[in-house]
Write an enzyme that holds these catalytic residues in place. Structure first.
Site, PDB file in Angstrom:
ATOM      1  N   ASP A  83      22.940  82.444  82.480  1.00 48.24           N
ATOM      2  CA  ASP A  83      21.689  82.472  81.641  1.00 48.24           C
ATOM      3  C   ASP A  83      20.967  80.986  81.397  1.00 48.24           C
ATOM      4  O   ASP A  83      19.704  81.213  81.395  1.00 48.24           O
ATOM      5  CB  ASP A  83      22.151  83.247  80.479  1.00 48.24           C
ATOM      6  CG  ASP A  83      22.676  84.625  80.591  1.00 48.24           C
ATOM      7  OD1 ASP A  83      22.046  85.398  81.364  1.00 48.24           O
ATOM      8  OD2 ASP A  83      23.794  85.065  80.202  1.00 48.24           O
ATOM      9  N   HIS A 116      31.190  82.076  78.350  1.00 46.24           N
ATOM     10  CA  HIS A 116      30.857  83.549  78.677  1.00 46.24           C
ATOM     11  C   HIS A 116      32.234  84.373  78.335  1.00 46.24           C
ATOM     12  O   HIS A 116      33.321  84.003  78.144  1.00 46.24           O
ATOM     13  CB  HIS A 116      30.840  83.564  80.326  1.00 46.24           C
ATOM     14  CG  HIS A 116      29.903  84.925  80.754  1.00 46.24           C
ATOM     15  ND1 HIS A 116      31.091  85.860  81.052  1.00 46.24           N
ATOM     16  CD2 HIS A 116      29.022  85.287  81.187  1.00 46.24           C
ATOM     17  CE1 HIS A 116      30.389  86.964  81.444  1.00 46.24           C
ATOM     18  NE2 HIS A 116      29.065  86.601  81.581  1.00 46.24           N
TER      19      HIS A 116
END
Length: 431
Positions: A365, A307
């Protein structure tokens, strides 16, 4: 004594001092509001990754430590102990609601969930194969043409009503975009269902037979909405604030946020995860793609790992991982090829030294894409669900910006590297 930082021009020997501001958490911030006026220079920061664009009390992230808090509450506590409506109230008003406040807020949201009947005609103007995010951009922007009674951004009551309408109607808008793509009748919201239940009901019910929302799936959806509700000054939130700084109405601002979220580097990441899993195609090919991911000369990237903000484990991913297990267990899914590939990738990422060293942990995600796939939600709806959840954070950030006395219209500067002044040449003389 107030803390300052000095800046020196090595060529002229001139020096300037700028105040350093301290927040309640996070790194200190250099106040450069007078930098141009005093130095006749701009700062250069592509992507604004080292620039604080606003002061906010809503969300705090420490990416190095894997911390995410809303109004001081860790996301782990909110996801496990609250429902989405409680978190929405917290983001908007700064405190968790009392029982009385919660009941009133829940009622206010519930009774704003319907869309004006003329929206039927609006939807029919889109192609059947239009992406749900394209439809949502148009429909949300069009809300301002239907609700003229709440467009005065300087009126607190107007801001509150617009906020409630956006949060309440977004599940209906998203679900209707899905129904339209299938050619199925629109399903109206029900006042006896919770926020998450209503969304699932409008997505999957038909007039032909009764549809009962699975409580495990409803709980999972509620948790997904909480985990995506706000994430500080990301691209879409900054877009909402930038649009709002011009005085644009809230419906237009949220439509702008949806457009920004649509990008594959932002809200489209979970959609990209499923695309990647399809590209891999078979568990036997995983070593090949893992090898490619480690090759710095190969453009292939494993989507859903690592991330930009979190250099530690994404705190939302831990919660999402448990939620994923609950959903797969409830639906008794054991032999889905894409899910098998995803689970094997997760195992490798948590055990492989390369991924551990690079801190490329599975992120939110990665798991949300798997959950949506298991629940029967099509890939094209993944980003639409993200927009649905993030609307609460957007309107909270928009409202905070409007009420900020230091708020100014956004106007980033640039480093110009184009042509300097040139003499105009008539067309007949150009070569």
């Amino acid at each position: 004594m107030a803390k300052t930082i000095s800046v020196k021009d090595d060529q002229t020997g001139k020096a300037w001092k700028f105040p350093v501001l301290e927040g309640t958490a996070g790194p200190d911030v250099v106040d450069i509001r007078k930098f141009y006026a005093e130095t006749d220079m701009f700062t250069y920061d592509p992507g604004f990754t080292s620039t604080g664009s606003c002061e906010s009390k809503i969300t705090f992230i420490d990416g190095d430590k894997g911390i995410l808090m809303h109004r001081g509450y860790p996301i782990e506590d909110l996801a496990e102990k609250c429902n989405f409506e409680e978190v929405a109230y917290l983001l908007l008003f700064g405190e968790l609601p009392t029982e009385k406040q919660y009941k009133q807020f829940e009622r206010d949201i519930t009774y704003h969930t319907m869309l004006h009947e003329q929206f039927h005609n609006f939807y029919s103007g889109f192609r059947r194969d239009g992406h749900p995010m394209a439809i949502m951009c148009g429909v949300v922007g069009a809300l301002s043409a239907f609700y003229h009674d709440s467009l005065d951004i300087n009126n607190p009551d107007h801001r509150r009503i617009s906020t409630y309408r956006l949060i309440a109607k977004m599940p209906t808008i998203a679900a209707w975009a899905y129904k339209y793509s299938l050619g199925q009748p629109f399903i109206y919201p029900r006042n006896d269902l919770t926020y998450a239940e209503n969304f699932l009901y409008m997505m999957f019910a038909t007039p032909c037979e009764d549809y009962e929302v699975n409580p495990v799936l409803a709980k999972a959806m509620d948790r997904i909405l909480i985990l995506h509700a706000d994430h500080e000054q990301n691209a879409s939130t900054s877009t909402v604030r930038l649009a709002g700084s011009s005085g644009a109405n809230p419906f237009a601002c949220i439509a702008a946020g949806i457009a920004s979220l649509w990008g594959p580097a932002h809200g489209g990441a979970n959609e990209a995860v499923l695309t990647m899993l399809r590209e891999i195609g078979d568990k036997k090919r995983i070593p090949e793609f893992v090898k490619r991911a480690k090759d710095k000369n190969d453009n292939f990237r494993l989507m859903g790992f690592g991330h930009r903000v979190y250099k530690n484990y994404d705190p939302r991913a831990r919660i999402m991982s448990r939620t994923c297990a609950e959903v797969l267990n409830e639906l008794k899914i054991k032999n889905n090829p894409l899910l098998d590939i995803a689970m094997e990738l997760e195992r490798i990422a948590l055990e492989d030294d390369y991924f551990i060293e690079k801190k490329l942990y599975p992120n939110v995600d990665f798991y949300s894409g798997i959950i949506f796939q298991a629940m029967g939600i099509p890939v094209t709806m993944f980003t639409a669900l993200f927009a649905l959840a993030r609307t609460t954070g957007w309107v909270a950030q928009w409202q905070e910006m409007i009420e900020d006395p230091q708020q100014k219209i956004g106007r980033p500067r640039q480093l110009y590297t184009g042509q300097t002044k040139r003499k105009f040449v008539p067309m007949k003389s150009r070569k």
